[in-house]
Design a protein around this motif. Structure first.
Motif, PDB file in Angstrom:
ATOM      1  N   GLY A  95       0.788  -1.223   0.000  1.00  0.00           N
ATOM      2  CA  GLY A  95       0.000   0.000   0.000  1.00  0.00           C
ATOM      3  C   GLY A  95       0.820   1.272   0.000  1.00  0.00           C
ATOM      4  N   TRP A  96       2.028   1.194   0.541  1.00  0.00           N
ATOM      5  CA  TRP A  96       2.899   2.375   0.589  1.00  0.00           C
ATOM      6  C   TRP A  96       3.213   2.892  -0.812  1.00  0.00           C
ATOM      7  CZ3 TRP A  96       7.560   2.326  -1.844  1.00  0.00           C
ATOM      8  CH2 TRP A  96       8.071   1.082  -2.190  1.00  0.00           C
ATOM      9  N   THR A  97       3.179   2.015  -1.805  1.00  0.00           N
ATOM     10  CA  THR A  97       3.518   2.446  -3.161  1.00  0.00           C
ATOM     11  C   THR A  97       2.495   3.424  -3.720  1.00  0.00           C
ATOM     12  OG1 THR A  97       2.430   0.532  -4.176  1.00  0.00           O
ATOM     13  CG2 THR A  97       4.782   0.325  -3.677  1.00  0.00           C
ATOM     14  N   ALA A  98       1.272   3.389  -3.211  1.00  0.00           N
ATOM     15  CA  ALA A  98       0.244   4.321  -3.686  1.00  0.00           C
ATOM     16  C   ALA A  98       0.614   5.760  -3.351  1.00  0.00           C
ATOM     17  CB  ALA A  98      -1.112   3.959  -3.082  1.00  0.00           C
ATOM     18  N   ASP A  99       1.386   5.947  -2.280  1.00  0.00           N
ATOM     19  CA  ASP A  99       1.780   7.286  -1.833  1.00  0.00           C
ATOM     20  C   ASP A  99       3.072   7.784  -2.474  1.00  0.00           C
ATOM     21  OD1 ASP A  99      -0.372   7.032  -0.103  1.00  0.00           O
ATOM     22  OD2 ASP A  99       0.876   6.351   1.566  1.00  0.00           O
ATOM     23  N   ARG A 100       3.690   6.979  -3.306  1.00  0.00           N
ATOM     24  CA  ARG A 100       4.978   7.328  -3.905  1.00  0.00           C
ATOM     25  C   ARG A 100       4.862   7.373  -5.421  1.00  0.00           C
ATOM     26  NH1 ARG A 100       5.316   7.990   0.824  1.00  0.00           N
ATOM     27  NH2 ARG A 100       6.891   7.226   2.254  1.00  0.00           N
ATOM     28  N   SER A 101       5.790   8.076  -6.036  1.00  0.00           N
ATOM     29  CA  SER A 101       5.788   8.175  -7.499  1.00  0.00           C
ATOM     30  C   SER A 101       6.290   6.869  -8.115  1.00  0.00           C
ATOM     31  CB  SER A 101       6.676   9.334  -7.955  1.00  0.00           C
ATOM     32  OG  SER A 101       8.039   9.017  -7.730  1.00  0.00           O
ATOM     33  N   VAL A 102       5.920   6.652  -9.361  1.00  0.00           N
ATOM     34  CA  VAL A 102       6.400   5.481 -10.091  1.00  0.00           C
ATOM     35  C   VAL A 102       7.924   5.502 -10.141  1.00  0.00           C
ATOM     36  CG1 VAL A 102       6.431   4.347 -12.347  1.00  0.00           C
ATOM     37  CG2 VAL A 102       4.297   5.272 -11.455  1.00  0.00           C
ATOM     38  N   THR A 103       8.496   6.676 -10.346  1.00  0.00           N
ATOM     39  CA  THR A 103       9.956   6.797 -10.416  1.00  0.00           C
ATOM     40  C   THR A 103      10.601   6.348  -9.110  1.00  0.00           C
ATOM     41  OG1 THR A 103       9.728   8.637 -11.953  1.00  0.00           O
ATOM     42  CG2 THR A 103      11.851   8.400 -10.843  1.00  0.00           C
ATOM     43  N   PHE A 104      10.031   6.738  -7.986  1.00  0.00           N
ATOM     44  CA  PHE A 104      10.584   6.338  -6.687  1.00  0.00           C
ATOM     45  C   PHE A 104      10.527   4.823  -6.524  1.00  0.00           C
ATOM     46  CE2 PHE A 104      10.175   5.227  -2.212  1.00  0.00           C
ATOM     47  CZ  PHE A 104      11.292   5.842  -1.679  1.00  0.00           C
ATOM     48  N   VAL A 105       9.384   4.236  -6.830  1.00  0.00           N
ATOM     49  CA  VAL A 105       9.220   2.786  -6.668  1.00  0.00           C
ATOM     50  C   VAL A 105      10.187   2.036  -7.582  1.00  0.00           C
ATOM     51  CG1 VAL A 105       7.605   0.853  -6.888  1.00  0.00           C
ATOM     52  CG2 VAL A 105       6.823   3.021  -5.921  1.00  0.00           C
ATOM     53  N   ARG A 106      10.305   2.475  -8.835  1.00  0.00           N
ATOM     54  CA  ARG A 106      11.222   1.816  -9.778  1.00  0.00           C
ATOM     55  C   ARG A 106      12.679   1.990  -9.338  1.00  0.00           C
ATOM     56  NH1 ARG A 106       7.174  -0.290 -10.867  1.00  0.00           N
ATOM     57  NH2 ARG A 106       5.903  -0.024 -12.702  1.00  0.00           N
ATOM     58  N   THR A 107      13.022   3.170  -8.857  1.00  0.00           N
ATOM     59  CA  THR A 107      14.383   3.408  -8.375  1.00  0.00           C
ATOM     60  C   THR A 107      14.698   2.520  -7.182  1.00  0.00           C
ATOM     61  OG1 THR A 107      14.309   5.687  -9.171  1.00  0.00           O
ATOM     62  CG2 THR A 107      15.978   5.162  -7.506  1.00  0.00           C
ATOM     63  N   LEU A 108      13.749   2.399  -6.269  1.00  0.00           N
ATOM     64  CA  LEU A 108      13.937   1.516  -5.123  1.00  0.00           C
ATOM     65  C   LEU A 108      14.115   0.070  -5.592  1.00  0.00           C
ATOM     66  CD1 LEU A 108      14.098   1.334  -2.080  1.00  0.00           C
ATOM     67  CD2 LEU A 108      11.609   1.126  -2.026  1.00  0.00           C
ATOM     68  N   GLY A 109      13.363  -0.319  -6.615  1.00  0.00           N
ATOM     69  CA  GLY A 109      13.521  -1.656  -7.178  1.00  0.00           C
ATOM     70  C   GLY A 109      14.906  -1.871  -7.752  1.00  0.00           C
ATOM     71  N   LEU A 110      15.416  -0.870  -8.456  1.00  0.00           N
ATOM     72  CA  LEU A 110      16.773  -0.975  -9.008  1.00  0.00           C
ATOM     73  C   LEU A 110      17.821  -1.039  -7.904  1.00  0.00           C
ATOM     74  CD1 LEU A 110      16.510   1.450 -12.054  1.00  0.00           C
ATOM     75  CD2 LEU A 110      16.668  -1.047 -12.098  1.00  0.00           C
ATOM     76  N   VAL A 111      17.611  -0.274  -6.841  1.00  0.00           N
ATOM     77  CA  VAL A 111      18.532  -0.318  -5.698  1.00  0.00           C
ATOM     78  C   VAL A 111      18.537  -1.725  -5.092  1.00  0.00           C
ATOM     79  CG1 VAL A 111      18.833   0.502  -3.314  1.00  0.00           C
ATOM     80  CG2 VAL A 111      18.445   2.138  -5.161  1.00  0.00           C
ATOM     81  N   GLU A 112      17.365  -2.335  -4.992  1.00  0.00           N
ATOM     82  CA  GLU A 112      17.291  -3.687  -4.442  1.00  0.00           C
ATOM     83  C   GLU A 112      17.967  -4.701  -5.372  1.00  0.00           C
ATOM     84  OE1 GLU A 112      13.327  -4.666  -3.217  1.00  0.00           O
ATOM     85  OE2 GLU A 112      13.280  -3.062  -1.738  1.00  0.00           O
ATOM     86  N   LEU A 113      17.830  -4.523  -6.672  1.00  0.00           N
ATOM     87  CA  LEU A 113      18.520  -5.406  -7.616  1.00  0.00           C
ATOM     88  C   LEU A 113      20.040  -5.267  -7.476  1.00  0.00           C
ATOM     89  CD1 LEU A 113      16.275  -5.038 -10.785  1.00  0.00           C
ATOM     90  CD2 LEU A 113      16.455  -7.023  -9.270  1.00  0.00           C
ATOM     91  N   LEU A 114      20.497  -4.034  -7.314  1.00  0.00           N
ATOM     92  CA  LEU A 114      21.926  -3.807  -7.096  1.00  0.00           C
ATOM     93  C   LEU A 114      22.387  -4.426  -5.775  1.00  0.00           C
ATOM     94  CD1 LEU A 114      22.278  -0.128  -8.359  1.00  0.00           C
ATOM     95  CD2 LEU A 114      23.184  -2.202  -9.446  1.00  0.00           C
ATOM     96  N   ALA A 115      21.544  -4.355  -4.766  1.00  0.00           N
ATOM     97  CA  ALA A 115      21.878  -4.961  -3.474  1.00  0.00           C
ATOM     98  C   ALA A 115      22.021  -6.473  -3.614  1.00  0.00           C
ATOM     99  CB  ALA A 115      20.825  -4.616  -2.429  1.00  0.00           C
ATOM    100  N   ALA A 116      21.109  -7.089  -4.364  1.00  0.00           N
ATOM    101  CA  ALA A 116      21.200  -8.536  -4.573  1.00  0.00           C
ATOM    102  C   ALA A 116      22.535  -8.895  -5.211  1.00  0.00           C
ATOM    103  CB  ALA A 116      20.036  -9.014  -5.445  1.00  0.00           C
ATOM    104  N   ALA A 117      22.931  -8.125  -6.196  1.00  0.00           N
ATOM    105  CA  ALA A 117      24.214  -8.369  -6.856  1.00  0.00           C
ATOM    106  C   ALA A 117      25.372  -8.070  -5.907  1.00  0.00           C
ATOM    107  CB  ALA A 117      24.325  -7.520  -8.117  1.00  0.00           C
ATOM    108  N   GLY A 118      25.283  -6.991  -5.155  1.00  0.00           N
ATOM    109  CA  GLY A 118      26.364  -6.569  -4.268  1.00  0.00           C
ATOM    110  C   GLY A 118      26.597  -7.487  -3.085  1.00  0.00           C
ATOM    111  N   LEU A 119      25.592  -8.256  -2.726  1.00  0.00           N
ATOM    112  CA  LEU A 119      25.754  -9.184  -1.610  1.00  0.00           C
ATOM    113  C   LEU A 119      26.448 -10.484  -2.014  1.00  0.00           C
ATOM    114  CD1 LEU A 119      22.268  -8.647   0.039  1.00  0.00           C
ATOM    115  CD2 LEU A 119      24.470  -8.248   1.161  1.00  0.00           C
ATOM    116  N   ILE A 120      26.471 -10.776  -3.315  1.00  0.00           N
ATOM    117  CA  ILE A 120      27.008 -12.050  -3.776  1.00  0.00           C
ATOM    118  C   ILE A 120      28.175 -11.894  -4.750  1.00  0.00           C
ATOM    119  CG2 ILE A 120      26.448 -14.178  -5.044  1.00  0.00           C
ATOM    120  CD1 ILE A 120      25.121 -14.029  -2.301  1.00  0.00           C
ATOM    121  N   LEU A 121      27.971 -11.130  -5.804  1.00  0.00           N
ATOM    122  CA  LEU A 121      28.927 -11.102  -6.911  1.00  0.00           C
ATOM    123  C   LEU A 121      30.345 -10.673  -6.555  1.00  0.00           C
ATOM    124  CD1 LEU A 121      26.740  -9.913  -9.917  1.00  0.00           C
ATOM    125  CD2 LEU A 121      27.541 -12.220  -9.369  1.00  0.00           C
ATOM    126  N   PRO A 122      30.548  -9.619  -5.776  1.00  0.00           N
ATOM    127  CA  PRO A 122      31.941  -9.217  -5.513  1.00  0.00           C
ATOM    128  C   PRO A 122      32.779 -10.341  -4.895  1.00  0.00           C
ATOM    129  CG  PRO A 122      30.449  -7.481  -4.829  1.00  0.00           C
ATOM    130  CD  PRO A 122      29.597  -8.676  -5.165  1.00  0.00           C
TER     131      PRO A 122
END
Length: 127
Positions: free
Chosen positions: A38-65
């Motif tokens: 429900g929190w996504t209703a209060d945020r812009s699409v850009t914010f939600v997508r950016t947060l998604g990209l940050v999480e994708l980077l986190a997934a990579a950063g926790l394993i790949l290096p």
């Protein structure tokens, strides 16, 4: 110790990958309709997508290096950043009255703290 840290980082990476994919590729309205989204209703699409990209980077950063042996110090740095992200998630869910999600975010935060502590300290890749 090393195996436990790999398992913790892998679990966090799976959570980050799942969250990142959903926030990046699922429409915001669909996310808002789901329990805990429900929190996504209060945020812009850009914010939600950016947060998604940050999480994708986190997934990579926790394993790949560490897996490829290039800049493995990024694993605990990513874990610290994930800790900050989980603090924000707990605050957001708490303010919205979605208290069932706060303990889950706390578990993710604690896993990240263990990874950060272990990889900066006794289970570092440089030692």
């Amino acid at each position: 110790m090393n195996l436990a840290l790999w398992i913790a980082a892998g679990l966090l990476a799976a959570v980050a990958l799942t969250g990142g994919i959903s926030k990046t590729f699922i429409p915001k309205d669909t996310l808002a309709a789901h329990n805990g989204g429900g929190w996504t209703a209060d945020r812009s699409v850009t914010f939600v997508r950016t947060l998604g990209l940050v999480e994708l980077l986190a997934a990579a950063g926790l394993i790949l290096p560490a897996a490829v042996g290039v800049a493995p110090v990024l694993v605990p740095v990513t874990a610290v950043c994930w800790t900050l992200l989980m603090i924000g998630a707990m605050i957001t869910h708490g303010r919205r009255g979605e208290l069932a999600f706060v303990p889950l975010n706390l578990v993710y935060l604690l896993l990240a703290v263990v990874v950060a502590w272990g990889r900066f300290g006794p289970g570092s890749f440089t030692g």
